[in-house]
Structures are given as C-alpha cells and as structure tokens.
Scaffold this active site. Structure first.
Site, short mmCIF file in Angstrom:
data_model
loop_
_atom_site.label_atom_id
_atom_site.label_comp_id
_atom_site.label_asym_id
_atom_site.label_seq_id
_atom_site.Cartn_x
_atom_site.Cartn_y
_atom_site.Cartn_z
N TYR A 135 0.82 -1.22 0.00
CA TYR A 135 0.00 0.00 0.00
C TYR A 135 0.85 1.27 0.00
O TYR A 135 0.46 2.28 -0.58
CB TYR A 135 -0.89 0.04 1.25
CG TYR A 135 -2.28 -0.53 1.06
CD1 TYR A 135 -2.45 -1.84 0.64
CD2 TYR A 135 -3.40 0.24 1.32
CE1 TYR A 135 -3.73 -2.36 0.49
CE2 TYR A 135 -4.68 -0.27 1.18
CZ TYR A 135 -4.84 -1.57 0.75
OH TYR A 135 -6.10 -2.08 0.61
N LYS A 190 2.44 -15.25 3.02
CA LYS A 190 2.60 -15.95 1.74
C LYS A 190 4.09 -16.27 1.63
O LYS A 190 4.76 -15.93 0.65
CB LYS A 190 2.10 -15.06 0.59
CG LYS A 190 1.98 -15.76 -0.76
CD LYS A 190 0.87 -16.81 -0.83
CE LYS A 190 0.97 -17.59 -2.13
NZ LYS A 190 0.03 -18.73 -2.21
N ASP A 222 -3.91 -17.87 1.04
CA ASP A 222 -4.94 -18.56 0.24
C ASP A 222 -5.68 -19.59 1.10
O ASP A 222 -6.91 -19.70 1.07
CB ASP A 222 -4.34 -19.20 -1.03
CG ASP A 222 -3.07 -20.00 -0.78
OD1 ASP A 222 -2.53 -19.94 0.34
OD2 ASP A 222 -2.63 -20.71 -1.71
N ASP A 246 -6.73 -6.38 4.20
CA ASP A 246 -7.82 -5.71 3.51
C ASP A 246 -8.79 -6.75 2.97
O ASP A 246 -10.01 -6.65 3.16
CB ASP A 246 -7.25 -4.86 2.36
CG ASP A 246 -8.33 -4.17 1.56
OD1 ASP A 246 -9.26 -3.63 2.17
OD2 ASP A 246 -8.26 -4.20 0.31
N ASP A 250 -12.77 -8.14 4.70
CA ASP A 250 -14.07 -8.10 4.02
C ASP A 250 -14.71 -9.49 4.06
O ASP A 250 -15.92 -9.62 4.27
CB ASP A 250 -13.92 -7.68 2.55
CG ASP A 250 -14.14 -6.19 2.34
OD1 ASP A 250 -13.85 -5.42 3.27
OD2 ASP A 250 -14.59 -5.80 1.23
C1 IPM Z 1 -10.48 -0.50 3.86
C2 IPM Z 1 -10.70 0.08 2.48
C3 IPM Z 1 -9.52 0.96 2.12
C4 IPM Z 1 -8.31 0.06 2.07
C5 IPM Z 1 -9.68 1.78 0.82
C6 IPM Z 1 -10.92 2.64 0.85
C7 IPM Z 1 -8.46 2.62 0.54
O1 IPM Z 1 -10.92 -0.92 1.55
O2 IPM Z 1 -10.34 0.29 4.82
O3 IPM Z 1 -10.45 -1.72 3.98
O4 IPM Z 1 -8.02 -0.55 1.02
O5 IPM Z 1 -7.60 -0.01 3.08
MG MG Z 2 -11.10 -2.87 2.41
#
Ligand code: IPM
Ligand code: MG
Length: 357
Positions: A135, A190, A222, A246, A250
C-alpha cells in the site's frame, strides 16, 4: 476529550449522525468538531484531505470517520481521489494497528450466507497492519519495461516491503490482544512465494517467543481465505499485512451476515485512533435513509474503549445494540422474514432508547 467527526461521502453522513446521537446520550464530556473529508472535501477545497481537516484530526484524541468515495471520482488523478483521505490519515497519524472484530450476534445467525452452525458464536479479531506493505511501499509507478516478459512495453509496479520494527509492533499488538481473549494467534503470510512474508513469518515467530502463554500458528493467505469460510470458529486473533488484511477482513465481515455490522479501530503508538465502519460509502443507497448505522455506532463504542478510556460506556453501547437486535429491529441489509424493517434514523433512535431504558 476531543473527537474529530469526519462523515465523508455517501452514506457516511447518515450513519455518523446516528453514532453522534448515541454518544450524546452518554453522560460524558465529549467535545466534537466536524470537518469535510473525501469527495465532499474535494468539492469544497479541491483536496480529499485538506490541511484543516488533517490538523483537526491530529489535535483530537480520536476520529469518528464515516466513509469516503464515489464512482464519479474514479477518473481523477490518484492523489485527488477520496480514498487518499483515509490513506493520508493512516500515514500522517501513524495508525499502524487496524482492529477488525468479526462477531456474530446471536439474533443474526440466519443472516449469514454460511450455515448457522458454522458461525453461531463466532468471535474473531483481525489485526491488520495498516501503514506498510504494498500500500505504501516505494518505489511505485509506471515506466517502460527494460526486462521481464515484454521489454519495451509499458508497465506498472508497486513495492511490497516490511521492516523488522513494523512487523514487531503489530505482532505485539496481536499477542497482547490474544492474551485478553482466546490466547491464540494465527499469522497469515505468503512465505511460500514472497520474500517479504517469509521475513514477516520469521519476525512474528521471534516475537511469539516472548508470549509463551499464547499459541501461535502460521497460515498461507490462500488457505486462510478458505479456512475462514470452512471453519471460521477455529480462529481467535488473526494478524496479517496490509493487503492480505484488507481482503480477509471483508471476507470475515460477511461471515457475520452483513458488512453493515462491522466496526473497526485504527490505532497509533499513543492510542490515538480513527474509528470507522469496515464498509464503504455505498453511493448506490446514499440519501435514502436505509443504511445500517450499527457498524458506526459500534465503532464509537470501540473509540470509547481504546482511545477515551471509557470501557463502561462502550459496554453500554454494545449491550444496547444487542438489545435492539433482540427486539427484532433490522435495517434492509440484515432484514429477514419475521423481523421489523427500520431505516437508519429509526435504528439510531432505538439504540438511544435502549441506552436510556
Ligand atoms: C479499507 C478500504 C480501504 C483500504 C480503501 C478505501 C483505501 O478498503 O479500509 O479496507 O483498502 O484499506
Ligand atoms: Mg477494504
């Protein structure tokens, strides 16, 4: 105690308003100041993170953040896109430790896409390193390739990198968090392919030796993605780098039924923190009053616990959220047959009522 309130874009304004309302009924001396961030700030000041907003954030004990982003900004140069606001805040405030709990509230067991028995009682904590990795790694950019498969072709590149102190400090956060919970850390890497993550694994292992009371295991990313949907309850604390975190956070969020239920905390070394829901700005439903404010309300609870030293008030908010879920109140994202569908504001009002009652 000073809180910078940064609602941002899309549903950000609607959900943050509910969290501020909830904070308002607690008997605490909280000073709040609101500022623009993301696309809203770009419209007004030509930059997603104006200096005035950054200074306010730096001068506050905590930041309550909504969400940023809208497809209409996708064509802007990268430095001006809304996402740069959150990345800039993370970098400028050194918010390296991102805590994303995935907890399945009992009344929502049926809202998950997984079988109820897989997620009933789920309580895992993802700890994502937030200021390093690919990042932020330099160099990055576009150029003409001089080697590789297509010399002479246009190419783009980013740099994945981690230093020892960056890995050590996030590992300590993970082991200390595990001590207060199930005493188990899974470090996700990884290492079978990437030099950066072999180093990550080595350093986490070294730090782990200082915590003999905490079990440590290692998992390739993975496989971790697979185990999260196969047997998510086997995890306690998961620690990983910025990009893997990240993606996995999710995935973990969805286990609980809705990403609309997941709070998060991003902390620096002095426990100053930014608190935001794990979800985005959802421009498709913005302005309709249907977004789920609970992730933001629970982020405010995390803020009270981690940055403002008000654990009792945090417990009260979380209990109130539990109560409205038991009452059967549901926003659209978690609604199912036999429950009562409510809007953003009604959900916030119900939490306030539960707090008072
Ligand atoms: C998160 C989001 C951010 C990230 C984006 C909006 C830059 O997806 O906070 O998980 O990738 O960190
Ligand atoms: Mg995110």
């Amino acid at each position: 105690m000073k809180i910078a309130v940064l609602p941002g874009d899309g549903i950000g304004k609607e959900i943050v308003a509910e969290a501020v309302k909830v904070l308002g009924v607690l008997d605490l001396k909280l000073e709040t100041e609101t500022a623009l961030v993301g696309g809203a700030a770009y419209e007004a000041h030509g930059h997603p993170l104006p200096d005035s907003t950054l200074q306010l954030a730096k001068a506050s004990d905590a930041i309550l953040f909504g969400a940023v982003g809208d497809w209409k900004y996708d064509k802007l140069e990268r430095a001006l896109r809304p996402e740069q606001a959150i990345l800039g805040l993370r970098r400028e405030l050194g918010l390296f430790a991102n805590l994303r709990p995935a907890i399945c509230h009992a009344p929502l067991v049926g809202a998950s896409s997984l079988k109820p028995e897989l997620i009933a009682g789920l309580d895992l904590l993802i700890i994502r390193e937030l200021t390093g990795d690919i990042y932020f790694g330099q160099p990055r950019g576009r150029r003409t390739a001089t080697d590789g498969h297509f010399p002479g072709a246009d190419e783009a590149f980013d740099t994945m990198r981690y230093s020892r102190p960056e890995i050590e400090r996030i590992a300590h956060v993970a082991f200390q968090a595990a001590r207060k919970r199930g005493k188990k850390v899974t470090s996700v890497d990884k290492a079978n392919v990437l030099e950066t993550f072999q180093f990550w694994k080595d350093v986490v292992t070294e730090v782990g030796a200082q915590y003999p009371d905490v079990a440590l295991d290692h998992m390739y990313v993975d496989n971790a993605a697979m185990q999260l949907v196969r047997a998510p309850k086997k995890f306690d604390v998961v620690v990983t780098g910025n990009m893997f975190g990240d993606i996995l956070s999710d995935e973990a969020a969805m286990l609980t039924g809705s990403i609309g239920m997941l709070p998060s905390a991003s902390l620096n070394a002095s426990n100053q923190g930014l608190y935001e829901p794990s979800h985005g700005s959802a421009p498709d439903i913005a302005g309709q009053g249907i977004a789920n404010p609970l992730a933001t309300i629970m982020s405010a609870a995390m803020m009270l616990r981690f940055s403002l030293n008000q654990a009792e008030a945090a417990d009260r908010i979380e209990a109130a959220v539990g109560k409205v879920l038991e009452q059967g109140l549901r926003t659209a994202d978690i609604h199912s047959e036999g429950t009562t569908r409510v809007g953003t504001r009604e959900m916030g009002d119900a939490v306030v009522k539960a707090l008072r009652g």
